[in-house]
Scaffold this active site. Structure first.
Site, PDB file in Angstrom:
ATOM      1  CB  SER A 128      -0.727   0.080   1.150  1.00 38.53           C
ATOM      2  OG  SER A 128      -1.522   1.504   1.236  1.00 38.53           O
ATOM      3  CE  LYS A 182      -2.989  -1.967  -0.650  1.00 40.46           C
ATOM      4  NZ  LYS A 182      -3.451  -2.241  -1.913  1.00 40.46           N
ATOM      5  CG  HIS A 185      -4.764  -0.508   3.871  1.00 40.36           C
ATOM      6  ND1 HIS A 185      -5.093   0.276   2.537  1.00 40.36           N
ATOM      7  CD2 HIS A 185      -4.024   0.332   4.613  1.00 40.36           C
ATOM      8  CE1 HIS A 185      -4.555   0.989   2.734  1.00 40.36           C
ATOM      9  NE2 HIS A 185      -3.883   1.411   3.852  1.00 40.36           N
ATOM     10  CG  ASN A 186      -7.307  -1.111  -0.445  1.00 43.79           C
ATOM     11  OD1 ASN A 186      -6.302  -0.847   0.420  1.00 43.79           O
ATOM     12  ND2 ASN A 186      -6.990  -0.935  -1.713  1.00 43.79           N
ATOM     13  CD  GLU A 189      -7.297   3.522   0.453  1.00 49.32           C
ATOM     14  OE1 GLU A 189      -6.513   3.132   0.757  1.00 49.32           O
ATOM     15  OE2 GLU A 189      -7.578   4.187  -0.534  1.00 49.32           O
TER      16      GLU A 189
HETATM   17  P1  NBP Z   1      -0.490  -2.047 -14.262  1.00 48.59           P
HETATM   18  O1  NBP Z   1      -1.617  -2.536 -13.581  1.00 48.59           O
HETATM   19  O2  NBP Z   1      -1.074  -0.844 -15.478  1.00 48.59           O
HETATM   20  O3  NBP Z   1       0.091  -3.361 -15.378  1.00 48.59           O
HETATM   21  C1  NBP Z   1       1.006  -3.151 -16.279  1.00 48.59           C
HETATM   22  C2  NBP Z   1       2.235  -4.077 -16.323  1.00 48.59           C
HETATM   23  O4  NBP Z   1       1.541  -5.291 -16.471  1.00 48.59           O
HETATM   24  C3  NBP Z   1       3.217  -3.752 -17.567  1.00 48.59           C
HETATM   25  O5  NBP Z   1       4.325  -4.067 -16.879  1.00 48.59           O
HETATM   26  C4  NBP Z   1       2.614  -4.657 -18.368  1.00 48.59           C
HETATM   27  O6  NBP Z   1       3.471  -5.124 -19.476  1.00 48.59           O
HETATM   28  C5  NBP Z   1       2.463  -5.753 -17.519  1.00 48.59           C
HETATM   29  N1  NBP Z   1       1.560  -6.976 -18.302  1.00 48.59           N
HETATM   30  C6  NBP Z   1       0.146  -6.886 -18.453  1.00 48.59           C
HETATM   31 BR1  NBP Z   1      -0.969  -5.295 -18.621  1.00 48.59          BR
HETATM   32  N2  NBP Z   1      -0.318  -8.009 -18.971  1.00 48.59           N
HETATM   33  C7  NBP Z   1       0.853  -8.869 -19.007  1.00 48.59           C
HETATM   34  C8  NBP Z   1       1.003 -10.091 -19.394  1.00 48.59           C
HETATM   35  N3  NBP Z   1       0.108 -10.925 -19.797  1.00 48.59           N
HETATM   36  N4  NBP Z   1       2.565 -10.922 -19.236  1.00 48.59           N
HETATM   37  C9  NBP Z   1       3.300  -9.856 -18.717  1.00 48.59           C
HETATM   38  N5  NBP Z   1       3.207  -8.793 -18.523  1.00 48.59           N
HETATM   39  C10 NBP Z   1       1.957  -8.027 -18.611  1.00 48.59           C
HETATM   40  O7  NBP Z   1       0.799  -1.631 -13.494  1.00 48.59           O
HETATM   41  P2  NBP Z   1       1.240  -0.777 -12.327  1.00 48.59           P
HETATM   42  O8  NBP Z   1      -0.165   0.318 -12.148  1.00 48.59           O
HETATM   43  O9  NBP Z   1       2.211  -0.658 -11.966  1.00 48.59           O
HETATM   44  O10 NBP Z   1       0.447  -1.881 -11.076  1.00 48.59           O
HETATM   45  C11 NBP Z   1       0.975  -3.299 -11.082  1.00 48.59           C
HETATM   46  C12 NBP Z   1       0.157  -3.847  -9.970  1.00 48.59           C
HETATM   47  O11 NBP Z   1       0.524  -3.036  -8.726  1.00 48.59           O
HETATM   48  C13 NBP Z   1      -1.220  -4.045 -10.295  1.00 48.59           C
HETATM   49  O12 NBP Z   1      -1.437  -5.221  -9.706  1.00 48.59           O
HETATM   50  C14 NBP Z   1      -1.919  -2.895  -9.225  1.00 48.59           C
HETATM   51  O13 NBP Z   1      -2.990  -3.451  -9.023  1.00 48.59           O
HETATM   52  C15 NBP Z   1      -1.116  -2.894  -8.420  1.00 48.59           C
HETATM   53  N6  NBP Z   1      -1.160  -1.514  -7.764  1.00 48.59           N
HETATM   54  C16 NBP Z   1      -1.072  -1.069  -6.626  1.00 48.59           C
HETATM   55  C17 NBP Z   1      -1.121   0.052  -5.895  1.00 48.59           C
HETATM   56  C18 NBP Z   1      -0.948   0.422  -4.821  1.00 48.59           C
HETATM   57  O14 NBP Z   1      -1.114   1.419  -4.180  1.00 48.59           O
HETATM   58  N7  NBP Z   1      -0.654  -0.892  -3.928  1.00 48.59           N
HETATM   59  C19 NBP Z   1      -1.124   1.189  -6.986  1.00 48.59           C
HETATM   60  C20 NBP Z   1      -1.329   1.068  -8.266  1.00 48.59           C
HETATM   61  C21 NBP Z   1      -1.477  -0.204  -8.718  1.00 48.59           C
HETATM   62  P3  NBP Z   1       3.833  -4.177 -20.825  1.00 48.59           P
HETATM   63  O15 NBP Z   1       4.749  -3.015 -20.413  1.00 48.59           O
HETATM   64  O16 NBP Z   1       4.285  -5.085 -21.846  1.00 48.59           O
HETATM   65  O17 NBP Z   1       2.224  -3.902 -21.386  1.00 48.59           O
END
Ligand code: NBP
Length: 479
Positions: A128, A182, A185-186, A189
């Site tokens: 988070s 987690k 937590h959300n 939130e």
């Molecule tokens: P995204 O959720 O937008 O995913 C993009 C990434 O996934 C890129 O690296 C993309 O590769 C890859 N990808 C996809 Br789409 N399909 C794929 C596949 N079949 N095989 C391999 N790679 C694949 O990225 P993010 O926003 O950085 O979030 C990453 C994770 O973290 C998600 O699970 C998200 O829910 C979580 N998250 C958490 C928070 C938080 O506050 N904790 C915030 C935001 C996100 P490419 O470049 O080749 O398209």
């Protein structure tokens, strides 16, 4: 093979987490992304990180020292499964696959089960703090096996946020426990944001204050027991002026709130577990109501608005701070109840005090308040509800009259307070000598012969409602 840790998925979260890892003493970080251009871009932008970049998954796996440890940060769902399969084909027993994305915890449980026969550890980790947290220190909620945590724990501790000298990471429990916590937590939130939203609305509508004046009140609250990240950013948002129109930013934003699902998951699971999380549910529903413009317009046309109650703004704000605090206690009490119920159902040994502690830094709900929750559960892990912990019991009793005035004033003025209102009703339900549940049991027995128990003796009973209305005891029920 020189990297002690690898990151797969280099969108905003993965890139920032990889940079955070690389900035810590002792880490060498391997990176890989499905689209290689993104990998090259990251490495070129951050030569200081010393990343080991691989175009192919084979080279990536070869660059990892044993036990191989890779964190997946890709789109939750099919993307995660695709990467797990790629790694699992190449990893060996003892290696560790970490999913740091926002997986739904039953998926995490299923994935661990699927990998268990291979001897590869699968660890679902709740992270988070958004992109900023990923880069500078998130709050980290790992599940998975004890054994994998021995390798993973120190790495995660090196990148976690630090609160009062302690890294915001703890082994939450086995398999899906990290993603479950987690999720809760959300949910909390959501509830916290809704309560803050209602406080703002009341200060404007009933208090008659302009956004900048409301911002001053939030900034003041942030110096006291309500101190938290969400209160702090609320003050900043309310001070923001729209450059295009010169109006307060909050007045030019469409008042229809969206959600991405974790709040919904929390409520769905709480329904299954039979845990009342009204504060979280009302927050999810409040966003849904906001996003029904046609219904809002229809009822707005019909409803005669009540007169706004006259209040002294300063005294009103004081009442509101107490109502907000009490309602927050309820929201957290409900959230922790959901954690306790989940732990029981799924067999996790969850330490509530440690959960409160790791939420003190890095995450969206970080707050001074969490120290009090940690203290409460350290003092007595078996309290039936946070509301009975001495500190919170006192705070709620002291704020109770103010809480009632706020909910009553809101109702009389026509200001919606689903958060404050449901929190107060929840408190009153727990505090009531008798609940109308007795009548509900009577109704259930009347139309469905669902039976009832009595206050004055053991056993299960049914009244012959369609007969002579005498009571019969269900045989064997007293034992
Ligand atoms: P995204 O959720 O937008 O995913 C993009 C990434 O996934 C890129 O690296 C993309 O590769 C890859 N990808 C996809 Br789409 N399909 C794929 C596949 N079949 N095989 C391999 N790679 C694949 O990225 P993010 O926003 O950085 O979030 C990453 C994770 O973290 C998600 O699970 C998200 O829910 C979580 N998250 C958490 C928070 C938080 O506050 N904790 C915030 C935001 C996100 P490419 O470049 O080749 O398209």
């Amino acid at each position: 093979a020189t990297a002690n840790i690898g990151v797969v998925g280099l969108a905003v979260m993965g890139s920032n987490l990889a940079r955070n890892l690389a900035s810590r003493e002792g880490n060498t970080v391997a990176v890989h992304n499905r689209t290689y251009a993104r990998t090259k871009e990251l490495v070129a932008e951050h030569p200081e990180a010393g990343f080991i970049a691989s175009e192919s998954i084979d080279d990536f796996v070869a660059s990892l020292a044993r036990p191989r440890t890779a964190i997946i940060m890709v789109q939750a769902g099919a993307g995660t499964d695709a990467v797990i399969d790629q790694l699992a084909e190449r990893f060996e027993p003892g290696d560790i696959i970490v999913d740091g994305g926002n997986a739904n915890f039953p998926d995490t449980i299923a994935r661990e089960k699927r990998l268990a026969p291979t001897g590869i550890h699968f660890v679902g980790v709740g992270i988070s703090g958004g992109e900023e947290g990923a880069l500078n220190g998130p709050s980290i909620m790992p599940g998975g096996s004890e054994e994998s945590y021995r390798t993973l724990g120190p790495i995660l501790a090196s990148i976690a946020a630090v609160a009062e000298g302690e890294p915001c990471v703890t082994h939450v429990g086995t398999d899906g426990a990290g993603h479950f916590v987690k999720m809760i937590h959300n949910g909390i939130e959501y509830a916290d944001m809704q309560l803050i939203g209602e406080a703002y609305d009341l200060l404007r509508t009933v208090g008659g204050l302009q956004p900048h004046a409301v911002a001053d009140i939030f900034a003041e609250w942030n110096q006291g027991p309500l101190e938290s990240y969400l209160i702090e950013i609320t003050a900043e948002i309310l001070r923001q002026v729209d450059p295009a129109t010169g109006k307060p930013f909050v007045d030019v934003v469409l008042d229809q709130a969206g959600s991405k699902g974790t709040g919904v998951w929390t409520v769905q699971n709480a329904l299954d577990l039979g845990v009342p999380v009204g504060g979280i549910a009302e927050a999810v529903f409040a966003r849904a109501v906001s996003s029904k413009p046609a219904q809002r317009a229809a009822v707005r046309r019909l409803a005669a608005r009540p007169e706004i109650q006259q209040v002294d703004a300063a005294a009103f704000a004081e009442d509101l701070a107490k109502a907000l605090y009490a309602s927050k206690v309820v929201a957290y009490a409900q959230g922790f109840d959901a954690i306790i119920a989940g732990a029981q159902k799924y067999g996790w040994d969850v330490r509530k005090d440690r959960i409160a502690k790791i939420w003190r830094g890095g995450c969206i709900i970080r707050a001074r308040f969490l120290n009090r929750i940690a203290e409460a559960y350290t003092e007595n892990p078996d309290i039936t509800t946070l509301l009975e912990a001495p500190y919170f019991a006192r705070a709620v009793v002291e704020g109770e009259a103010a809480w009632r005035r706020i909910v009553a004033t809101a109702a009389l003025s026509g200001v919606p307070v689903p958060g404050f209102g449901s929190a107060l009703s929840y408190y009153d339900s727990l505090a009531a000598e008798r609940l109308p549940a007795a009548l509900v049991q009577g109704q259930r027995d009347f139309f469905g012969a669902h039976t009832y128990r009595r206050t004055d003796k053991e056993g299960t009973f049914h009244t012959l409602w369609s007969g002579n209305r005498t009571e019969v005891e269900i045989e064997g029920s007293a034992h």
